[in-house]
Design an enzyme around this catalytic site. Structure first.
Site, PDB file in Angstrom:
ATOM      1  N   HIS A 239       0.842  -1.194   0.000  1.00  0.00           N
ATOM      2  CA  HIS A 239       0.000   0.000   0.000  1.00  0.00           C
ATOM      3  C   HIS A 239       0.878   1.245   0.000  1.00  0.00           C
ATOM      4  CE1 HIS A 239      -3.137  -2.829   0.945  1.00  0.00           C
ATOM      5  NE2 HIS A 239      -2.629  -3.080   2.139  1.00  0.00           N
TER       6      HIS A 239
ATOM      7  N   GLU B 149      -1.616  -0.157   8.442  1.00  0.00           N
ATOM      8  CA  GLU B 149      -2.602  -1.044   9.053  1.00  0.00           C
ATOM      9  C   GLU B 149      -1.984  -1.906  10.145  1.00  0.00           C
ATOM     10  OE1 GLU B 149      -3.946  -3.132   5.619  1.00  0.00           O
ATOM     11  OE2 GLU B 149      -2.114  -4.290   5.394  1.00  0.00           O
TER      12      GLU B 149
ATOM     13  N   HIS C  50       3.487  -7.359   1.913  1.00  0.00           N
ATOM     14  CA  HIS C  50       2.827  -8.257   2.859  1.00  0.00           C
ATOM     15  C   HIS C  50       1.790  -9.121   2.156  1.00  0.00           C
ATOM     16  CE1 HIS C  50       0.269  -4.674   2.616  1.00  0.00           C
ATOM     17  NE2 HIS C  50      -0.742  -5.479   2.864  1.00  0.00           N
TER      18      HIS C  50
ATOM     19  N   ARG D 255      -1.164  -4.818  -6.233  1.00  0.00           N
ATOM     20  CA  ARG D 255      -0.922  -6.256  -6.249  1.00  0.00           C
ATOM     21  C   ARG D 255       0.376  -6.539  -6.998  1.00  0.00           C
ATOM     22  NH1 ARG D 255      -5.566  -7.796  -8.752  1.00  0.00           N
ATOM     23  NH2 ARG D 255      -6.743  -7.575  -6.832  1.00  0.00           N
TER      24      ARG D 255
END
Length: 313
Positions: free
Chosen positions: A97, A114, A172, A192
């Site tokens: 991200h 996150e 991740h 992605r």
């Protein structure tokens, strides 16, 4: 405004499973990959379940009652967090991200930092967390082109109760057999990098976002996870400029409160209890999502349960 429960929109992604139905999630789809437990994001909004606003979106209610978010939310130009449950029956794609600056410039929304809390994990479950060692951008690109990418990543065995703080830019992936609670910035931007050659519902390979991923990925090993302080039955999971997440285990009774600075969101992971505020009460069970407005004051949790609370600091 009294506390209220939220109904979560559910996402049917190809790697999802069936476990979230045991958390009270309802969907006509064959699988439930994610439930968005606290969301004002246009890609899936939480619905208020209780009180005069029942049936309305959370974002609509908060637009009318911005004081319910609390003073600390004023530093953001939109609701700052998104809380999910994620059930990975199969491996998720390896992804990254962007940070706020890159995401706002290229996607028109915030980036994504996150936190993951492992709610359930199969005995052999593992996830991908950063690279094993330093890598250059050219080596990164070549590994993708030569299909040797998975040789470069850092695999981490996991078990129930593990916590991972994943800053924007960290490579991740959630591995199969893991169910997590995710507290994140209010963003749905994902780049992605690798997807095991899978195809989508249209029979075509799912899109990869290699160039953007090369722009934003941190090319050094991810920071080692450090277990944060625990006081009795309260465990600090993550604290950053975007959110503070705490795991609490209640045996019989605890008292909590919100002041004018922040709302409090509760995501119940285990048990049965009741939230009581004077004569008002809400039932709490596995999978219940509750929004407690800022300024509510003192309230009680009565019963035996485990939950994650999220606030803005």
């Amino acid at each position: 405004m009294t506390p209220f429960r939220l109904k979560a929109p559910c996402k049917d992604y190809l790697w999802g499973g069936e476990k979230l139905r045991a958390y009270g999630k309802i969907s006509d789809a064959d699988r439930i990959a994610e439930s968005w437990e606290l969301s004002c994001h246009p890609d899936g909004e939480s619905i208020v379940m209780d009180g005069e606003s029942a049936g309305r979106t959370l974002s609509a209610v908060l637009a009318e009652h911005p004081e319910a978010m609390g003073e600390h939310c004023r530093k953001f130009d939109r609701f700052p967090v998104l809380v999910k449950l994620i059930d990975a029956k199969d491996d998720l794609s390896v992804q990254v991200h962007p940070d706020d600056a890159y995401a706002l410039a290229h996607e028109g929304e915030y980036g994504k930092t996150e936190m993951w809390y492992i709610v359930e994990a199969a005995p052999d479950a593992e996830l991908i967390y950063g690279f094993r060692e330093n890598i250059t951008k050219e080596e990164f690109r070549r590994a993708i082109e030569e299909n040797s990418f998975l040789d470069k990543v850092n695999r981490v065995p996991v078990q129930k109760g593990d916590v991972f703080f994943i800053e924007a830019g960290t490579l991740h992936a959630i591995g199969k057999g893991i169910l997590i609670a995710e507290i994140q910035q209010n963003s749905n931007t994902t780049y992605r990098v690798y997807d095991y050659g899978r195809v989508g519902a249209d029979g075509k390979p799912r899109d990869l976002h290699i160039e953007k991923a090369l722009d934003v990925t941190t090319l050094t090993p991810a920071k080692q996870q450090v277990r944060l302080p625990q006081t009795g039955s309260t465990q600090l999971l993550a604290q950053c400029r975007y959110f503070c997440a705490v795991c609490m285990e209640v045996e019989t009774f605890t008292q909590m409160r919100t002041d004018s600075t922040s709302f409090l969101h509760m995501l119940v992971l285990e048990g049965n209890a009741v939230l009581k505020l004077g004569d008002f009460q809400l039932p709490l069970q596995k999978g219940t999502s509750v929004f407690v407005p800022a300024g509510t004051g003192a309230f009680r949790i009565i019963g035996k349960c485990k939950f994650i609370s999220t606030t803005i600091q």
